[in-house]
Write a protein that holds these residues in place. Structure first.
Motif, PDB file in Angstrom:
ATOM      1  N   HIS A 176       0.831  -1.203   0.000  1.00 50.49           N
ATOM      2  CA  HIS A 176       0.000   0.000   0.000  1.00 50.49           C
ATOM      3  C   HIS A 176       0.864   1.251   0.000  1.00 50.49           C
ATOM      4  N   ASP A 225      -2.884   5.202  -0.791  1.00 51.96           N
ATOM      5  CA  ASP A 225      -3.836   4.125  -0.466  1.00 51.96           C
ATOM      6  C   ASP A 225      -4.284   4.255   0.992  1.00 51.96           C
ATOM      7  N   ARG A 239      -8.046   4.863   2.298  1.00 55.71           N
ATOM      8  CA  ARG A 239      -8.704   3.891   3.177  1.00 55.71           C
ATOM      9  C   ARG A 239      -9.130   4.514   4.506  1.00 55.71           C
TER      10      ARG A 239
END
Ligand code: ZN
Length: 459
Positions: free
Chosen positions: A386, A390, A394
């Motif tokens: 990630h 990312d 998230r």
């Protein structure tokens, strides 16, 4: 930016010709440019560079000898690429060559005829309605002859040869928001980036729409794969909210970066899916290339009434909107420059953050609103897969908070950045990157085996 736009506004540009060169010379006062002249007749991908078009004068005189459309009043009066002529015509003969907008009777439309030799005049509809039968005199003092198509680019090398592309089109005559706002934004973005230290190499492309982008792609060959991220810029000067059109890939790093920057600003914006029409993203995202290139506008082309008319004037473009668009582009660059993948160096259970002074001395339960939560997000997703983007997406936290958490954790040797931890597939470093991620995974596996062995022996 607005001053440069006002300076460039009167120049009669087209896909070729001296207006394009005058525009590039003005840009060159701000940033160094590499010029390219592609000769007439050159095959570029499926296209051929047309004759070069230049125009000095054009007008239509009515039966009373009054000028009803003069190039010197507005370069939009002449259909771009009109062939030279001097002729007397009846109104019936002239009518098929006149273009107007009945729904906007005071505005002059913008029309082109690049690839069929033709001629025409664009007029306010109220003027067309008043025309009487009789003898009309038409003059177009233009040349359509072998020459070249001009485009230029400002390339700013970074420590990495992978590139970020910003592209604008320089082929529109006197229209401010469509075309010129993108030109001045690209110019000032290049000027700003020239003063900064750069991880990526930056390429700012000033080319005529469609055939200019195609000419550029044709000359790049396999080198086009250096472009890792890109944005096409036009219609970036009106006060409307920003609109981002995703790349054809849809979820490329550039798409995530722009979305994150727009989201972090907490102001109204729109994100739309890729479509195979619009600006030069069509060329960069054609399936043979499929580059990660999106398009940034404020109010998109075709969605504001002044689009492609004489009402698209510098008054429609505000310095504040241009400045805001510049800020967003610099924000996107800032994200791209610092986005990376990290590896948690203490991945077995949560590291004791309080001991390191990273947790408040007196704390209840950590929840989504706690300041420490960004540390936990980064620690958990620092798995080599990630990116910080990312993690920001998230977690719903801003990129700045996630980046700051990564910085602090790095300072405490709890995470480390994976060099060149890029997201894009198909990049020149993909293989290297895959190897690195694999190595990281192997390290983890070895560690796991070791731990299991230890656990067994202890048991
Ligand atoms: Zn346009």
């Amino acid at each position: 930016m607005h001053e440069l736009l006002v300076e460039l506004f009167p120049i009669c540009r087209s896909i070729t010709g001296d207006g394009v060169r005058a525009t590039l010379r003005a840009i060159e006062r701000h940033v160094p440019l590499d010029w390219h002249e592609v000769p007439t007749g050159t095959r570029v991908l499926d296209w051929t560079i047309p004759n070069e078009w230049n125009i000095r004068d054009a007008w239509v005189k009515d039966p009373a000898g009054r000028t009803i459309a003069a190039f010197r009043d507005s370069n939009l009066h002449v259909v771009s690429y009109s062939a030279p002529m001097h002729r007397h015509l009846t109104l019936a003969e002239l009518r098929p060559h006149l273009f107007s907008l009945p729904e906007r009777p005071n505005w002059i439309p913008y029309r082109t005829s690049y690839h069929d030799e033709n001629w025409g005049f664009c007029l306010a509809h109220r003027q067309v309605e008043r025309l009487v039968d009789g003898d009309y005199e038409v003059l177009i003092d233009s040349t359509l002859a072998p020459g070249s198509l001009s485009y230029a680019e400002c390339v700013l090398p970074g420590t990495d040869t992978a590139e970020v592309l910003f592209a604008c089109h320089i082929c529109h005559p006197s229209m401010a928001n469509d075309s010129l706002s993108g030109v001045v934004l690209t110019t000032f973005l290049a000027e700003a980036m020239a003063r900064r230290t750069r991880r990526y190499t930056y390429r700012f492309l000033f080319a005529p729409a469609t055939i200019g982008a195609i000419a550029w792609l044709a000359t790049q060959g396999a080198l086009v794969d250096r472009v890792l991220h890109g944005v096409v810029l036009t219609c970036v000067g009106d006060p409307g909210p920003l609109t981002y059109k995703r790349s054809r890939r849809g979820a490329a790093e550039i798409d995530h970066a722009v979305l994150q920057v727009l989201r972090d600003r907490h102001v109204e914006h729109r994100v739309v899916e890729f479509t195979p029409y619009g600006g030069d993203e069509r060329q960069f995202c054609s399936p043979g290339y499929d580059l990660a290139v999106g398009a940034l506008t404020r109010t998109p082309y075709g969605e504001y009434p002044e689009y492609h008319t004489s009402a698209d004037t510098p008054a429609l473009v505000t310095p504040a909107a241009l400045g805001d668009s510049l800020d967003v582009c610099l924000g996107v660059i800032d994200v791209l420059e610092s986005n990376g993948r990290y590896l948690n160096l203490s991945p077995y259970g949560e590291p004791e953050l309080g001991r390191r002074g990273l947790f408040r001395a007196i704390s209840g339960n950590v929840d989504a609103s706690s300041p420490e939560v960004a540390l936990l997000w980064v620690l958990n997703y620092a798995d080599g897969h990630h990116t910080l983007l990312d993690v920001a997406a998230r977690s719903g936290l801003s990129f700045d908070r996630i980046r700051e958490a990564a910085r602090v954790l790095n300072e405490h040797a709890l995470v480390k950045e994976i060099p060149d931890g890029r997201l894009e597939m198909g990049s020149p470093r993909t293989t290297l990157e895959a190897q690195q991620v694999q190595q990281v995974q192997q390290v983890h596996q070895v560690h796991q085996v070791h731990q299991v062995t230890k656990g067994t022996s202890q048991a």
